[in-house]
Design a protein around this motif. Structure first.
Motif, PDB file in Angstrom:
ATOM      1  N   LYS A 108       0.822  -1.208   0.000  1.00  0.00           N
ATOM      2  CA  LYS A 108       0.000   0.000   0.000  1.00  0.00           C
ATOM      3  C   LYS A 108       0.853   1.254   0.000  1.00  0.00           C
ATOM      4  O   LYS A 108       0.575   2.209  -0.731  1.00  0.00           O
ATOM      5  CB  LYS A 108      -0.921  -0.014   1.221  1.00  0.00           C
ATOM      6  CG  LYS A 108      -1.839   1.197   1.323  1.00  0.00           C
ATOM      7  CD  LYS A 108      -2.713   1.110   2.559  1.00  0.00           C
ATOM      8  CE  LYS A 108      -3.603   2.352   2.705  1.00  0.00           C
ATOM      9  NZ  LYS A 108      -4.440   2.269   3.934  1.00  0.00           N
ATOM     10  N   THR A 111       2.739   1.416  -3.388  1.00  0.00           N
ATOM     11  CA  THR A 111       1.840   1.227  -4.546  1.00  0.00           C
ATOM     12  C   THR A 111       2.402   0.199  -5.529  1.00  0.00           C
ATOM     13  O   THR A 111       2.249   0.341  -6.740  1.00  0.00           O
ATOM     14  CB  THR A 111       1.544   2.557  -5.270  1.00  0.00           C
ATOM     15  OG1 THR A 111       2.755   3.097  -5.825  1.00  0.00           O
ATOM     16  CG2 THR A 111       0.895   3.561  -4.338  1.00  0.00           C
ATOM     17  N   ARG A 381      -4.814   2.476  -6.105  1.00  0.00           N
ATOM     18  CA  ARG A 381      -5.068   3.903  -5.950  1.00  0.00           C
ATOM     19  C   ARG A 381      -3.931   4.547  -5.162  1.00  0.00           C
ATOM     20  O   ARG A 381      -3.432   4.002  -4.182  1.00  0.00           O
ATOM     21  CB  ARG A 381      -6.392   4.130  -5.219  1.00  0.00           C
ATOM     22  CG  ARG A 381      -7.593   3.570  -5.974  1.00  0.00           C
ATOM     23  CD  ARG A 381      -7.937   4.438  -7.180  1.00  0.00           C
ATOM     24  NE  ARG A 381      -9.060   3.877  -7.919  1.00  0.00           N
ATOM     25  CZ  ARG A 381      -8.949   3.173  -9.026  1.00  0.00           C
ATOM     26  NH1 ARG A 381      -7.759   2.928  -9.526  1.00  0.00           N
ATOM     27  NH2 ARG A 381     -10.010   2.696  -9.652  1.00  0.00           N
ATOM     28  N   THR A 382      -3.521   5.719  -5.587  1.00  0.00           N
ATOM     29  CA  THR A 382      -2.442   6.432  -4.911  1.00  0.00           C
ATOM     30  C   THR A 382      -2.987   7.666  -4.205  1.00  0.00           C
ATOM     31  O   THR A 382      -3.878   8.336  -4.706  1.00  0.00           O
ATOM     32  CB  THR A 382      -1.368   6.862  -5.918  1.00  0.00           C
ATOM     33  OG1 THR A 382      -1.969   7.693  -6.941  1.00  0.00           O
ATOM     34  CG2 THR A 382      -0.731   5.657  -6.572  1.00  0.00           C
ATOM     35  N   ASN A 383      -2.459   7.940  -3.021  1.00  0.00           N
ATOM     36  CA  ASN A 383      -2.820   9.122  -2.259  1.00  0.00           C
ATOM     37  C   ASN A 383      -1.568   9.956  -2.022  1.00  0.00           C
ATOM     38  O   ASN A 383      -0.468   9.422  -1.879  1.00  0.00           O
ATOM     39  CB  ASN A 383      -3.438   8.733  -0.908  1.00  0.00           C
ATOM     40  CG  ASN A 383      -4.736   7.976  -1.068  1.00  0.00           C
ATOM     41  OD1 ASN A 383      -5.574   8.342  -1.897  1.00  0.00           O
ATOM     42  ND2 ASN A 383      -4.916   6.911  -0.298  1.00  0.00           N
ATOM     43  N   HIS A 388       6.957  10.131   0.784  1.00  0.00           N
ATOM     44  CA  HIS A 388       7.761   9.792  -0.392  1.00  0.00           C
ATOM     45  C   HIS A 388       8.828  10.838  -0.697  1.00  0.00           C
ATOM     46  O   HIS A 388       9.718  10.578  -1.513  1.00  0.00           O
ATOM     47  CB  HIS A 388       6.846   9.619  -1.610  1.00  0.00           C
ATOM     48  CG  HIS A 388       5.799   8.563  -1.429  1.00  0.00           C
ATOM     49  ND1 HIS A 388       6.094   7.225  -1.331  1.00  0.00           N
ATOM     50  CD2 HIS A 388       4.449   8.653  -1.292  1.00  0.00           C
ATOM     51  CE1 HIS A 388       4.980   6.530  -1.158  1.00  0.00           C
ATOM     52  NE2 HIS A 388       3.976   7.371  -1.129  1.00  0.00           N
TER      53      HIS A 388
END
Length: 482
Positions: A108, A111, A381-383, A388
């Motif tokens: 998660k 990703t 899905r990316t948030n 990062h």
């Protein structure tokens, strides 16, 4: 007694019973050999950040784990698990997480899809391609009833299972590949159509804010395409989750001061790319029918991929529509940055969203569109997460604090039995991430220095970059090793 027989064809190893075990073993060996690259690039307190390590894994290691997977994806579960273990080890190296950290948490955060999901997507894409080839023998096997004499699964079994699973969200009518192959227009067929895919001094990096992009773009439009001499045509496309219920939005500003708008539904199964291309098609038709031919026309679009495809002769129908407009006036296609406050672009985006909620016609899709839709459905899905953007040491500390799998007493005692007690040195509670960040009395001074006012745990672990930096600074100043 049968002698073992193996044969390698195009890099895929076939064994006598087609268990694919030899091929998978070779793939695992090659991938593990390259895991050493990740180990050399980062430790827990130094080295490359997650973005670089992820790129190395996806570019040099994962291809070995997936090559030819549409053929061997129905191999025994125990064989496939050997490949999963390679990716799991890579995830730990990329994130710096402890061995006990749940795999789903690492997937998660990075990703990175599970290999089984990627194999399913590749199987679906391959099956759709075979269905689009009218004379291919596999087309009939995929369309007819499946023979079930053997208990083992097969590519046909798997593709039919996935087709049933995603029936509600995937288009059922795909055009044959022969209908996609149209003659592309020659460069001499579109003289005078100028395509500009950049705005001077506008960059896509985070070092330039939206206000600067807006000012530079509006200045270009005013200087190069003054309203007194040019028709401004803003176009935009929209699709739900990038693949469903497409809409095209068009805003036309005429030199006389009046405007025209249009919202068009572009199909139940439509990608953002196709919605953007359809918006330009509709706009070209509208301009040709209604605009005064004495004026020049500039199409202002934020769809860079569409403009580049048009430049490379990959959208023949759109090129033909623009050529019809070019017969009576000068035509320019100008890229503009999206979502930076340009009024015409924002209005076109609103119109596209209005078109997306209208009644959608059932539409056939090409194989390339079907492929895009399948990949979008399977993509995680990316948030936005400022994690990062942090350094390697900061990222390692954060993931260990977030997951609770760290070197604090509570986890080391309960999971590994390496700490004599889960209790903190303060003697009040178990030593967990929440305890040291929020309540430990031994760290009150360091905590108040970093956070003068009370701050929720959620903000400390998942907040902005500034908040995350405070958390890692606190861990360092407290002398904790997580």
């Amino acid at each position: 007694m049968f002698l073992s027989f193996q044969s390698t064809y195009l890099g895929v190893t076939f064994d006598r019973r087609q268990t694919w075990k030899p091929h998978i073993a070779q793939a695992e060996t090659k991938a593990r050999r390259k895991l050493a690259i990740l180990r050399k690039l980062a430790g827990t307190t130094w080295g490359a950040n997650e973005k670089i390590l992820k790129t190395v894994y996806q570019g040099t290691i994962r291809p070995h784990l997936e090559y030819g997977s549409t053929a061997w994806s129905t191999s025994a579960k125990t064989n496939l698990q050997t490949l999963d273990r390679v990716q799991n080890q890579a995830l730990r190296l990329i994130t710096g997480a402890m061995k006990s950290t749940p795999i789903k948490e690492m997937e998660k955060l990075t990703t990175i899809q599970p290999l089984c999901q990627r194999r399913e997507a590749k199987t679906m894409v391959q099956a759709e391609k075979l269905k689009c080839l009218p004379d291919h023998p596999m087309k009939h096997r995929l369309s007819n009833l499946t023979k079930n004499r053997l208990k083992r699964s097969s590519f046909v079994h798997e593709s039919k299972r996935l087709s049933r699973q995603y029936r509600e969200v995937l288009p059922q009518n795909t055009l044959p590949l022969t209908q996609e192959e149209e003659e592309t227009p020659k460069a001499t067929e579109k003289p005078g159509i100028q395509i500009c895919t950049s705005v001077p001094h506008v960059t896509s990096g985070e070092d330039q804010n939206d206000t600067a992009r807006q000012a530079l773009t509006l200045a270009l439009i005013d200087e190069q395409y003054p309203k007194e001499a040019w028709i401004h045509v803003y176009t935009d496309g929209s699709a739900t989750n990038a693949v469903l219920n497409g809409g095209a939005g068009i805003l036309i500003q005429f030199p006389g001061g009046h405007t025209a708008t249009s919202s068009v539904a572009t199909g139940k199964h439509c990608t953002n790319y196709n919605a953007e291309a359809e918006a330009l098609m509709q706009a070209a038709s509208f301009v040709q029918d209604s605009a005064d031919p004495c004026y020049q026309v500039v199409f202002l679009s934020d769809a860079l991929s569409v403009l580049q495809a048009l430049e490379n002769d990959k959208l023949p129908q759109l090129a033909k529509a623009l050529q019809m407009v070019r017969q009576t006036r000068r035509v320019v296609l100008q890229w503009i940055p999206a979502h930076c406050g340009i009024p015409g672009n924002e209005r076109a985006d609103e119109l596209a969203k209005e078109g997306a909620v209208e009644d959608q016609p059932e539409n056939s899709v090409s194989f390339s569109e079907q492929k895009t839709i399948i990949k979008a459905l399977m993509r995680p899905r990316t948030n936005r997460d400022d994690y990062h953007t942090m350094s390697r040491e900061q990222q390692v500390n954060l993931i260990r604090l977030r997951t609770g799998h760290n070197r604090l007493n509570a986890h080391m005692n309960r999971k590994f039995k390496l700490a004599p007690s889960p209790t903190c040195a303060c003697g009040q509670e178990d030593q967990t991430a929440e305890h040291i960040l929020q309540r430990c009395p031994l760290l009150d001074e360091e905590r108040k220095e970093v956070w003068p006012s009370p701050t929720p745990l959620q903000t400390k672990l998942y907040g902005s970059r500034q908040e995350l930096e405070k958390t890692t600074t606190f861990i360092t100043s407290a002398g904790l090793i997580v």
